[in-house]
Design a protein around this motif. Structure first.
Motif, PDB file in Angstrom:
ATOM      1  N   MET A  86     -12.987  49.721  15.884  1.00  0.00           N
ATOM      2  CA  MET A  86     -12.554  50.135  14.545  1.00  0.00           C
ATOM      3  C   MET A  86     -13.732  50.243  13.586  1.00  0.00           C
ATOM      4  N   GLU A  87     -14.763  49.430  13.783  1.00  0.00           N
ATOM      5  CA  GLU A  87     -15.900  49.441  12.871  1.00  0.00           C
ATOM      6  C   GLU A  87     -16.689  50.734  12.963  1.00  0.00           C
ATOM      7  N   TYR A  88     -16.814  51.255  14.188  1.00  0.00           N
ATOM      8  CA  TYR A  88     -17.600  52.472  14.374  1.00  0.00           C
ATOM      9  C   TYR A  88     -16.743  53.738  14.447  1.00  0.00           C
ATOM     10  N   LYS A  89     -15.433  53.602  14.284  1.00  0.00           N
ATOM     11  CA  LYS A  89     -14.545  54.758  14.322  1.00  0.00           C
ATOM     12  C   LYS A  89     -14.584  55.479  12.975  1.00  0.00           C
ATOM     13  N   LEU A 144      -5.274  43.353  13.419  1.00  0.00           N
ATOM     14  CA  LEU A 144      -5.794  43.200  14.786  1.00  0.00           C
ATOM     15  C   LEU A 144      -4.827  42.389  15.643  1.00  0.00           C
ATOM     16  N   LYS A 145      -4.212  41.396  15.051  1.00  0.00           N
ATOM     17  CA  LYS A 145      -3.248  40.570  15.781  1.00  0.00           C
ATOM     18  C   LYS A 145      -2.070  41.410  16.254  1.00  0.00           C
ATOM     19  N   GLU A 146      -1.594  42.291  15.404  1.00  0.00           N
ATOM     20  CA  GLU A 146      -0.479  43.159  15.785  1.00  0.00           C
ATOM     21  C   GLU A 146      -0.875  44.113  16.907  1.00  0.00           C
ATOM     22  N   LEU A 147      -2.087  44.654  16.821  1.00  0.00           N
ATOM     23  CA  LEU A 147      -2.551  45.586  17.858  1.00  0.00           C
ATOM     24  C   LEU A 147      -2.686  44.875  19.212  1.00  0.00           C
ATOM     25  N   VAL A 148      -3.252  43.666  19.210  1.00  0.00           N
ATOM     26  CA  VAL A 148      -3.451  42.927  20.468  1.00  0.00           C
ATOM     27  C   VAL A 148      -2.112  42.542  21.071  1.00  0.00           C
ATOM     28  N   LEU A 194       0.254  37.446  25.285  1.00  0.00           N
ATOM     29  CA  LEU A 194      -0.610  36.614  24.446  1.00  0.00           C
ATOM     30  C   LEU A 194       0.043  36.221  23.122  1.00  0.00           C
ATOM     31  N   ARG A 195       1.332  36.514  22.945  1.00  0.00           N
ATOM     32  CA  ARG A 195       1.969  36.250  21.656  1.00  0.00           C
ATOM     33  C   ARG A 195       2.033  34.760  21.322  1.00  0.00           C
ATOM     34  N   ASN A 196       2.131  33.919  22.336  1.00  0.00           N
ATOM     35  CA  ASN A 196       2.337  32.489  22.080  1.00  0.00           C
ATOM     36  C   ASN A 196       1.061  31.653  22.130  1.00  0.00           C
ATOM     37  N   VAL A 197      -0.098  32.293  22.318  1.00  0.00           N
ATOM     38  CA  VAL A 197      -1.340  31.522  22.353  1.00  0.00           C
ATOM     39  C   VAL A 197      -1.926  31.423  20.951  1.00  0.00           C
ATOM     40  N   LEU A 198      -2.877  30.520  20.784  1.00  0.00           N
ATOM     41  CA  LEU A 198      -3.479  30.290  19.467  1.00  0.00           C
ATOM     42  C   LEU A 198      -4.354  31.463  19.059  1.00  0.00           C
ATOM     43  N   TRP A 199      -4.271  31.823  17.780  1.00  0.00           N
ATOM     44  CA  TRP A 199      -5.077  32.925  17.237  1.00  0.00           C
ATOM     45  C   TRP A 199      -6.331  32.344  16.593  1.00  0.00           C
ATOM     46  N   LEU A 200      -7.478  32.507  17.255  1.00  0.00           N
ATOM     47  CA  LEU A 200      -8.745  31.969  16.776  1.00  0.00           C
ATOM     48  C   LEU A 200      -9.392  32.914  15.784  1.00  0.00           C
ATOM     49  N   ASP A 201     -10.315  32.368  15.020  1.00  0.00           N
ATOM     50  CA  ASP A 201     -11.051  33.168  14.031  1.00  0.00           C
ATOM     51  C   ASP A 201     -11.822  34.276  14.753  1.00  0.00           C
ATOM     52  N   ILE A 202     -11.676  35.520  14.282  1.00  0.00           N
ATOM     53  CA  ILE A 202     -12.272  36.659  14.990  1.00  0.00           C
ATOM     54  C   ILE A 202     -13.794  36.652  14.908  1.00  0.00           C
ATOM     55  N   SER A 203     -14.355  35.872  13.994  1.00  0.00           N
ATOM     56  CA  SER A 203     -15.808  35.816  13.874  1.00  0.00           C
ATOM     57  C   SER A 203     -16.432  34.715  14.748  1.00  0.00           C
ATOM     58  N   SER A 204     -15.597  33.947  15.447  1.00  0.00           N
ATOM     59  CA  SER A 204     -16.110  32.854  16.279  1.00  0.00           C
ATOM     60  C   SER A 204     -16.611  33.390  17.615  1.00  0.00           C
ATOM     61  N   ALA A 247      -9.262  43.520   3.417  1.00  0.00           N
ATOM     62  CA  ALA A 247      -9.606  42.108   3.331  1.00  0.00           C
ATOM     63  C   ALA A 247      -9.576  41.479   4.720  1.00  0.00           C
ATOM     64  N   LYS A 248     -10.254  40.345   4.813  1.00  0.00           N
ATOM     65  CA  LYS A 248     -10.372  39.699   6.118  1.00  0.00           C
ATOM     66  C   LYS A 248      -9.019  39.281   6.662  1.00  0.00           C
ATOM     67  N   SER A 249      -8.155  38.740   5.797  1.00  0.00           N
ATOM     68  CA  SER A 249      -6.840  38.297   6.251  1.00  0.00           C
ATOM     69  C   SER A 249      -5.991  39.479   6.701  1.00  0.00           C
ATOM     70  N   ALA A 250      -6.080  40.591   5.928  1.00  0.00           N
ATOM     71  CA  ALA A 250      -5.305  41.784   6.296  1.00  0.00           C
ATOM     72  C   ALA A 250      -5.823  42.375   7.597  1.00  0.00           C
ATOM     73  N   LEU A 251      -7.171  42.390   7.766  1.00  0.00           N
ATOM     74  CA  LEU A 251      -7.749  42.899   9.007  1.00  0.00           C
ATOM     75  C   LEU A 251      -7.339  42.040  10.196  1.00  0.00           C
ATOM     76  N   SER A 252      -7.355  40.729  10.004  1.00  0.00           N
ATOM     77  CA  SER A 252      -6.969  39.818  11.087  1.00  0.00           C
ATOM     78  C   SER A 252      -5.515  40.036  11.489  1.00  0.00           C
ATOM     79  N   GLN A 253      -4.649  40.236  10.507  1.00  0.00           N
ATOM     80  CA  GLN A 253      -3.231  40.460  10.801  1.00  0.00           C
ATOM     81  C   GLN A 253      -3.034  41.783  11.528  1.00  0.00           C
TER      82      GLN A 253
END
Length: 664
Positions: free
Chosen positions: A402-405, A423-427, A434-444, A415-421
């Motif tokens: 998405m960054e280079y598209k 990306l979560k929907e896309l994944v 993977l719906r029930n696993v923990l969602w880690l910080d995307i920058s980690s 915003a970071k929270s909106a981007l994270s949400q």
């Protein structure tokens, strides 16, 4: 030992305790016949326990033996009860003792292959005693009894300064060092205990939240209410940035994060405050505990927590309502359990401690002595964390795409929270599992060992019944990549190798299908015959034992035990400990140099063997033993168990309430 050639390892000693050693030391230099006789008997006991005594002890035993024999025989020789030639026997005993003394000390440290005169000079032994030794070994006539007594008393004096007193000082120094270590460990233990209590309090508060409690004031546990109120007052007094709104809610700012504390102080706010306190404990640099130790501490605390690796009763708390059983053979933990621990897992991931926890969980999986339920839960924890990293890897790939598209409009990035949400929907749309696993910080970042093919190879070389479930998620993103068909074949091979295929077919079947039953297993008469044969064998053995024992006392030196010993509870007595013995390591008191009961004369004819001038005794060696002995010191410390704290009780109470709430 002061006269040992090595000090770099634990040594076996013949004395039962330091108290016994100190008593013998005191008796040897008491200048009293009765006390020295007791010391001599104790040294003989040591010799029986361990024939190869320390050099200083062995030489003291020989000297005491000849001194006591001399004091017993001299009065009898003077009175005519013993013949005069017994004095020659005493001279021979003295000469042998002196020769053994010098022979012992010519074989220690760097004194090997050196003449006795050089050894004596190095060890501060008078040269004339070495000459005396040569006369007795090679001469035609033994030295006079008076000279031999002087030499023996000098050597007994030398042993005090160079072995007994030196050893007492070494023990005292060891106690001081141990006391300092214990003091440091005590401070460290306090900090560890405080950290452990925080984790357990956080667990208790989270359990109450899951049980439906909302306000701190509604908690049934009085102690927990008081602790949480104190925590609120402490946090408000310590951290700046406090403000109040119209509803009189209060805010505190910790590390740039603002925490709202409601007027009624709900449990969510208390949970956040506890989590902040845990985070600050991990971030402190001035602590006595290093970062590595902190990682071990928090992981060990979690592994011992009853809600982290719970039993079957506690697991039901984290199930979905309406389900009473849990299938532990799933690929990940129950979603409720992951949600319960997500804040702690996120904190560990941010502090770079999550990989330490994974290795400790893997260690539990590989320990056969652990219960199957605990090993299964440890496997599910590792699998759940690995699936979270799989989700993170997919998210980061989509984010980079998405960054280079190129985009049609020039709008600002979301915003970071909106981007994270987003990306979560896309994944989750592309990968529903993977719906029930923990969602880690995307920058980690992802731990490197999960991508390393060598780590996977080690797991494959040490497989067990839990390996298939553990290795399956790691195969998904190990580098270099393994294709889907190869992963499937490898997973099936693991299941066959560890007998997992048969167990997966019927998860409720607890019977070991590898057991082959025969007719004999169900033959009742055969079982009864075995019981009869066993009882008959026991009766025969008992009769044989009765025939081999009787009440005849064949050794007159043995005495029947007293009624006190007969009624003593030997089962409660530690192995090797008799009722009258002490095993406490009390500190040694310095030897009190009281005036001698015997007058010490300088005349040879009045010299008494074993009686020395105690005023001339020294508590410090005159020899530079570092030039004689090679010493290597190694200190060892034992882990000490902590007592059950209030936080343990509070958490156990919370577990009980959560169980009751779940069953309602």
């Amino acid at each position: 030992m002061a006269l040992f050639a090595k000090r770099d390892d634990i040594k076996q000693v013949p004395w039962f305790s330091l108290t016994e050693w100190h008593d013998v030391y005191r008796q040897i230099y008491s200048n009293d016949v009765i006390e020295q006789t007791k010391a001599y008997e104790a040294l003989l006991v040591w010799k029986a326990r361990m024939p190869k005594l320390p050099v200083g002890v062995d030489c003291t035993l020989s000297i005491l033996q000849v001194c006591l024999r001399d004091r017993e025989w001299t009065s009898k020789i003077d009175s005519g009860e013993l013949p005069m030639y017994c004095e020659n026997d005493l001279s021979l005993m003295y000469s042998t003792t002196i020769m053994r003394f010098l022979n012992h000390f010519c074989n220690i440290g760097h004194t090997k292959q050196t003449s006795l005169f050089q050894i004596a000079k190095q060890l501060k032994i008078p040269e004339w005693i070495v000459i005396l030794r040569h006369q007795t070994a090679h001469g035609y006539e033994l030295p006079s009894i008076g000279v031999l007594r002087i030499a023996i008393n000098i050597l007994l004096h030398w042993l005090h300064d160079e072995y007994w007193a030196a050893e007492a000082r070494a023990v005292e120094k060891c106690y001081m060092e141990e006391a300092n270590i214990l003091e440091e460990e005590k401070e460290e233990t306090k900090e560890v205990q405080a950290f452990t209590d925080l984790i357990e309090l956080w667990t208790a508060v989270s359990l109450y939240i899951d049980a439906g409690y909302k306000l701190v004031s509604n908690l049934p546990e009085v102690q927990l209410r008081e602790i949480l109120q104190d925590l609120r007052a402490y946090m408000l007094s310590q951290y700046s940035g406090k403000t109040s709104d119209n509803d009189e809610n209060e805010y505190i700012s910790i590390h740039g994060k603002t925490i709202k504390i409601d007027k009624e102080y709900n449990l969510r706010a208390a949970q956040t405050l506890l989590l902040s306190e845990i985070s600050m404990h991990l971030a402190e640099n001035k602590s006595l505990i290093t970062i590595h130790k902190k990682s071990d501490i928090i992981c060990n605390v979690l592994l011992k927590n009853e809600a982290f690796l719970p039993n079957s009763d506690v697991v039901q708390i984290f199930q979905q309502k309406g389900r009473k059983n849990i299938d532990l053979k799933k690929k990940i933990l129950p979603p409720g359990m992951l949600r319960f621990w997500k804040d702690i897992i996120f904190l560990l991931h941010n502090k770079k401690i999550l990989d330490v926890l994974m290795f400790k969980l893997l260690n539990i999986v590989n320990q056969e002595q652990e219960s199957k339920g605990k090993r299964t839960l440890a496997t599910l924890w590792i699998s759940s964390i690995v699936y979270s990293f799989i989700q993170l890897d997919l998210t980061q790939k989509i984010s980079r795409t998405m960054e280079y598209k190129p985009t049609k409009d020039s709008t600002k990035p979301a915003a970071k929270s909106a981007l994270s949400q987003h990306l979560k929907e896309l994944v989750h749309y592309s990968h529903p599992y993977l719906r029930n696993v923990l969602w880690l910080d995307i920058s980690s970042t992802i731990p490197h060992f999960l991508i390393d093919i060598n780590f996977l190879s080690k797991l494959l070389l040490h497989v067990n019944e839990f390996s298939a479930r553990l290795i399956e998620p790691i195969l998904k993103f190990v580098s270099p990549r393994i294709n889907v068909q190869a992963r499937k074949h490898l997973s099936n091979l693991l299941k066959i190798y560890t007998f997992q295929k048969y167990n997966d077919e019927d998860s409720n079947n607890d019977i070991d299908e590898r057991k082959i039953f025969t007719v004999e297993d169900f033959d009742v008469s055969s079982t009864r015959n075995k019981v009869k044969i066993y009882k008959k064998e026991r009766t025969t053995k008992k009769k044989t034992a009765d025939l081999l024992t009787d009440q005849i006392i064949r050794n007159l030196h043995w005495k029947p035990a007293s009624d006190t010993l007969l009624s003593y509870q030997w089962v409660e007595c530690p192995i090797g400990l008799l009722p009258w013995q002490m095993d406490s390591l009390k500190s040694l008191e310095p030897l009190k140099l009281n005036p001698s009961k015997h007058s010490v004369s300088i005349l040879d004819s009045q010299i008494i063997a074993g009686i020395i001038n105690r005023k001339s005794l020294k508590m410090q060696s005159r020899i530079k033993w570092e030039n004689v002995l090679r010493k290597k010191r190694r200190t060892t410390r034992q882990e000490r168990k902590r007592d059950k704290s209030i936080a343990d009780v509070i958490m156990n109470r919370a577990l009980e309430i959560a169980k009751k709430t779940d069953t309602m």
